[in-house]
Design a protein around this motif. Structure first.
Motif, PDB file in Angstrom:
ATOM      1  N   GLU A 107       0.847  -1.196   0.000  1.00 41.99           N
ATOM      2  CA  GLU A 107       0.000   0.000   0.000  1.00 41.99           C
ATOM      3  C   GLU A 107       0.884   1.248   0.000  1.00 41.99           C
ATOM      4  O   GLU A 107       1.655   1.466   0.931  1.00 41.99           O
ATOM      5  CB  GLU A 107      -0.911   0.019   1.223  1.00 41.99           C
ATOM      6  N   THR A 108       0.757   2.041  -1.038  1.00 44.90           N
ATOM      7  CA  THR A 108       1.575   3.245  -1.177  1.00 44.90           C
ATOM      8  C   THR A 108       1.351   4.220  -0.023  1.00 44.90           C
ATOM      9  O   THR A 108       2.312   4.760   0.536  1.00 44.90           O
ATOM     10  CB  THR A 108       1.244   3.954  -2.504  1.00 44.90           C
ATOM     11  N   ASP A 109       0.098   4.423   0.349  1.00 41.03           N
ATOM     12  CA  ASP A 109      -0.169   5.390   1.422  1.00 41.03           C
ATOM     13  C   ASP A 109       0.411   4.919   2.753  1.00 41.03           C
ATOM     14  O   ASP A 109       0.844   5.734   3.563  1.00 41.03           O
ATOM     15  CB  ASP A 109      -1.661   5.707   1.530  1.00 41.03           C
ATOM     16  N   SER A 110       0.470   3.614   2.974  1.00 44.78           N
ATOM     17  CA  SER A 110       1.084   3.106   4.206  1.00 44.78           C
ATOM     18  C   SER A 110       2.582   3.380   4.223  1.00 44.78           C
ATOM     19  O   SER A 110       3.146   3.728   5.264  1.00 44.78           O
ATOM     20  CB  SER A 110       0.833   1.604   4.352  1.00 44.78           C
ATOM     21  N   ILE A 111       3.217   3.231   3.066  1.00 48.88           N
ATOM     22  CA  ILE A 111       4.650   3.538   2.980  1.00 48.88           C
ATOM     23  C   ILE A 111       4.857   5.026   3.283  1.00 48.88           C
ATOM     24  O   ILE A 111       5.738   5.406   4.055  1.00 48.88           O
ATOM     25  CB  ILE A 111       5.211   3.195   1.578  1.00 48.88           C
ATOM     26  N   GLN A 112       4.021   5.873   2.696  1.00 47.57           N
ATOM     27  CA  GLN A 112       4.150   7.314   2.911  1.00 47.57           C
ATOM     28  C   GLN A 112       3.935   7.687   4.378  1.00 47.57           C
ATOM     29  O   GLN A 112       4.577   8.592   4.887  1.00 47.57           O
ATOM     30  CB  GLN A 112       3.153   8.070   2.032  1.00 47.57           C
ATOM     31  N   ASN A 113       3.049   6.976   5.055  1.00 49.20           N
ATOM     32  CA  ASN A 113       2.718   7.306   6.442  1.00 49.20           C
ATOM     33  C   ASN A 113       3.629   6.640   7.469  1.00 49.20           C
ATOM     34  O   ASN A 113       3.719   7.120   8.598  1.00 49.20           O
ATOM     35  CB  ASN A 113       1.269   6.922   6.751  1.00 49.20           C
ATOM     36  N   GLN A 114       4.288   5.531   7.097  1.00 48.66           N
ATOM     37  CA  GLN A 114       5.014   4.768   8.112  1.00 48.66           C
ATOM     38  C   GLN A 114       6.500   4.565   7.839  1.00 48.66           C
ATOM     39  O   GLN A 114       7.230   4.149   8.730  1.00 48.66           O
ATOM     40  CB  GLN A 114       4.338   3.404   8.293  1.00 48.66           C
ATOM     41  N   PHE A 115       6.970   4.809   6.637  1.00 46.53           N
ATOM     42  CA  PHE A 115       8.395   4.684   6.334  1.00 46.53           C
ATOM     43  C   PHE A 115       9.087   5.940   6.850  1.00 46.53           C
ATOM     44  O   PHE A 115       8.853   7.041   6.369  1.00 46.53           O
ATOM     45  CB  PHE A 115       8.595   4.483   4.830  1.00 46.53           C
ATOM     46  N   LEU A 119      -9.347  -4.756  -7.348  1.00 44.17           N
ATOM     47  CA  LEU A 119      -9.486  -5.973  -6.565  1.00 44.17           C
ATOM     48  C   LEU A 119      -8.105  -6.407  -6.110  1.00 44.17           C
ATOM     49  O   LEU A 119      -7.171  -6.451  -6.909  1.00 44.17           O
ATOM     50  CB  LEU A 119     -10.123  -7.090  -7.413  1.00 44.17           C
ATOM     51  N   LYS A 120      -8.005  -6.726  -4.842  1.00 44.90           N
ATOM     52  CA  LYS A 120      -6.735  -7.233  -4.333  1.00 44.90           C
ATOM     53  C   LYS A 120      -7.026  -8.148  -3.158  1.00 44.90           C
ATOM     54  O   LYS A 120      -7.849  -7.843  -2.300  1.00 44.90           O
ATOM     55  CB  LYS A 120      -5.797  -6.098  -3.950  1.00 44.90           C
ATOM     56  N   ASP A 121      -6.376  -9.266  -3.161  1.00 44.35           N
ATOM     57  CA  ASP A 121      -6.514 -10.243  -2.092  1.00 44.35           C
ATOM     58  C   ASP A 121      -5.462  -9.911  -1.041  1.00 44.35           C
ATOM     59  O   ASP A 121      -4.264  -9.907  -1.327  1.00 44.35           O
ATOM     60  CB  ASP A 121      -6.304 -11.647  -2.654  1.00 44.35           C
ATOM     61  N   THR A 122      -5.902  -9.643   0.170  1.00 47.26           N
ATOM     62  CA  THR A 122      -4.977  -9.206   1.220  1.00 47.26           C
ATOM     63  C   THR A 122      -3.947 -10.280   1.590  1.00 47.26           C
ATOM     64  O   THR A 122      -2.971  -9.972   2.264  1.00 47.26           O
ATOM     65  CB  THR A 122      -5.751  -8.773   2.483  1.00 47.26           C
ATOM     66  N   VAL A 123      -4.142 -11.500   1.134  1.00 48.41           N
ATOM     67  CA  VAL A 123      -3.144 -12.552   1.374  1.00 48.41           C
ATOM     68  C   VAL A 123      -1.803 -12.144   0.751  1.00 48.41           C
ATOM     69  O   VAL A 123      -0.749 -12.502   1.260  1.00 48.41           O
ATOM     70  CB  VAL A 123      -3.636 -13.896   0.772  1.00 48.41           C
ATOM     71  N   TYR A 124      -1.859 -11.378  -0.330  1.00 49.31           N
ATOM     72  CA  TYR A 124      -0.650 -10.991  -1.047  1.00 49.31           C
ATOM     73  C   TYR A 124      -0.155  -9.600  -0.662  1.00 49.31           C
ATOM     74  O   TYR A 124       0.719  -9.046  -1.317  1.00 49.31           O
ATOM     75  CB  TYR A 124      -0.902 -11.065  -2.561  1.00 49.31           C
ATOM     76  N   ASN A 125      -0.708  -9.036   0.401  1.00 51.91           N
ATOM     77  CA  ASN A 125      -0.301  -7.719   0.876  1.00 51.91           C
ATOM     78  C   ASN A 125       0.973  -7.864   1.705  1.00 51.91           C
ATOM     79  O   ASN A 125       0.963  -8.452   2.787  1.00 51.91           O
ATOM     80  CB  ASN A 125      -1.414  -7.095   1.720  1.00 51.91           C
ATOM     81  N   ILE A 126       2.060  -7.324   1.218  1.00 50.36           N
ATOM     82  CA  ILE A 126       3.345  -7.417   1.923  1.00 50.36           C
ATOM     83  C   ILE A 126       3.720  -6.086   2.575  1.00 50.36           C
ATOM     84  O   ILE A 126       4.854  -5.899   2.994  1.00 50.36           O
ATOM     85  CB  ILE A 126       4.462  -7.894   0.970  1.00 50.36           C
ATOM     86  N   THR A 127       2.755  -5.180   2.693  1.00 53.95           N
ATOM     87  CA  THR A 127       3.035  -3.850   3.233  1.00 53.95           C
ATOM     88  C   THR A 127       3.734  -3.897   4.599  1.00 53.95           C
ATOM     89  O   THR A 127       4.750  -3.220   4.792  1.00 53.95           O
ATOM     90  CB  THR A 127       1.747  -3.009   3.317  1.00 53.95           C
ATOM     91  N   PRO A 128       3.232  -4.674   5.568  1.00 56.55           N
ATOM     92  CA  PRO A 128       3.922  -4.684   6.876  1.00 56.55           C
ATOM     93  C   PRO A 128       5.384  -5.132   6.770  1.00 56.55           C
ATOM     94  O   PRO A 128       6.253  -4.553   7.418  1.00 56.55           O
ATOM     95  CB  PRO A 128       3.099  -5.679   7.703  1.00 56.55           C
ATOM     96  N   ASP A 129       5.657  -6.142   5.933  1.00 57.52           N
ATOM     97  CA  ASP A 129       7.040  -6.595   5.748  1.00 57.52           C
ATOM     98  C   ASP A 129       7.897  -5.483   5.159  1.00 57.52           C
ATOM     99  O   ASP A 129       9.039  -5.267   5.573  1.00 57.52           O
ATOM    100  CB  ASP A 129       7.090  -7.792   4.780  1.00 57.52           C
ATOM    101  N   VAL A 130       7.349  -4.800   4.164  1.00 58.14           N
ATOM    102  CA  VAL A 130       8.103  -3.750   3.480  1.00 58.14           C
ATOM    103  C   VAL A 130       8.399  -2.594   4.436  1.00 58.14           C
ATOM    104  O   VAL A 130       9.537  -2.125   4.521  1.00 58.14           O
ATOM    105  CB  VAL A 130       7.344  -3.254   2.224  1.00 58.14           C
ATOM    106  N   ILE A 131       7.400  -2.165   5.180  1.00 53.00           N
ATOM    107  CA  ILE A 131       7.610  -1.054   6.128  1.00 53.00           C
ATOM    108  C   ILE A 131       8.630  -1.449   7.192  1.00 53.00           C
ATOM    109  O   ILE A 131       9.564  -0.692   7.481  1.00 53.00           O
ATOM    110  CB  ILE A 131       6.277  -0.633   6.777  1.00 53.00           C
ATOM    111  N   ARG A 132       8.463  -2.628   7.750  1.00 52.67           N
ATOM    112  CA  ARG A 132       9.389  -3.104   8.788  1.00 52.67           C
ATOM    113  C   ARG A 132      10.820  -3.162   8.231  1.00 52.67           C
ATOM    114  O   ARG A 132      11.764  -2.673   8.853  1.00 52.67           O
ATOM    115  CB  ARG A 132       8.928  -4.484   9.269  1.00 52.67           C
TER     116      ARG A 132
END
Length: 195
Positions: A51-59, A172-185
């Motif tokens: 999620e781009t907005d998560s990167i912007q808010n948490q990176f 459409l996006k299946d949250t199973v493939y959401n790697i946002t937390p890994d990327v931010i961490r």
């Protein structure tokens, strides 16, 4: 930030186009194809997204760059505001004393005001251009850090594509493939090491 979003959106559009092509251009037959040096069995094509907005808010690095750019923009606005105020004060002063000045004095004061206005416009354009250049460079640096991290992250994950998700592009996006937390961490861990 607009440039980063635009760049990420372009990558996303290209990835979607490739997926459509791959999906509909060949018959559904189990086979193994070779991509580069890796054998890719049919059906193992994996895609992940963040999620781009998560990167912007948490990176942390992105937030730091955004704060620096905002601070510089505010400093530029103060400088330009001071120049505008000086011009307005000189203009009002001229209005008060214009009747008592000779033609030559009035023309000289008007010329001075015109020069001040020209200087202001030049400074405003220069600051705007510098700000755009700096913003572009810094957002490219943020993008490069994300790309470099994702290359390392993907070495043992095996994703064919890792896309940036933006609400206006992905339906459409299946949250199973959401790697946002890994990327931010991972990005924040790398950033802390380099500080």
């Amino acid at each position: 930030m607009k440039n980063l979003n635009l760049g990420l959106n372009i990558v996303l559009v290209v990835a979607v186009a490739v997926l459509f092509y791959l999906q509909f251009s060949s018959p559904a037959v189990d086979r193994v194809s070779t991509v580069g040096t890796k054998a890719v069995p049919a059906g193992s094509f994996k895609i992940a997204y963040f999620e781009t907005d998560s990167i912007q808010n948490q990176f942390e690095y992105f937030k730091e760059v955004s704060s620096e750019l905002q601070a510089k923009d505010q400093a530029n606005a103060r400088i330009l505001g001071d120049m505008k105020n000086t011009f307005a004060a000189k203009y009002q002063e001229l209005q008060k004393v214009a009747a008592s000045l000779s033609q030559a004095e009035l023309a000289s004061k008007q010329q001075e005001l015109m020069q001040m206005e020209k200087t202001f416009q030049g400074k405003e354009k220069m600051m705007s251009d510098e700000m755009q250049d700096e913003q572009f460079r810094k957002m490219q640096d943020v993008k490069k850090k994300i790309e470099d991290y994702l290359k390392e992250y993907n070495k043992d994950k095996g994703y064919a594509f890792i896309l940036s998700s933006s609400p206006d592009l992905m339906y459409l996006k299946d949250t199973v493939y959401n790697i946002t937390p890994d990327v931010i961490r991972g990005l924040n861990a790398l950033y802390k090491k380099k500080k």
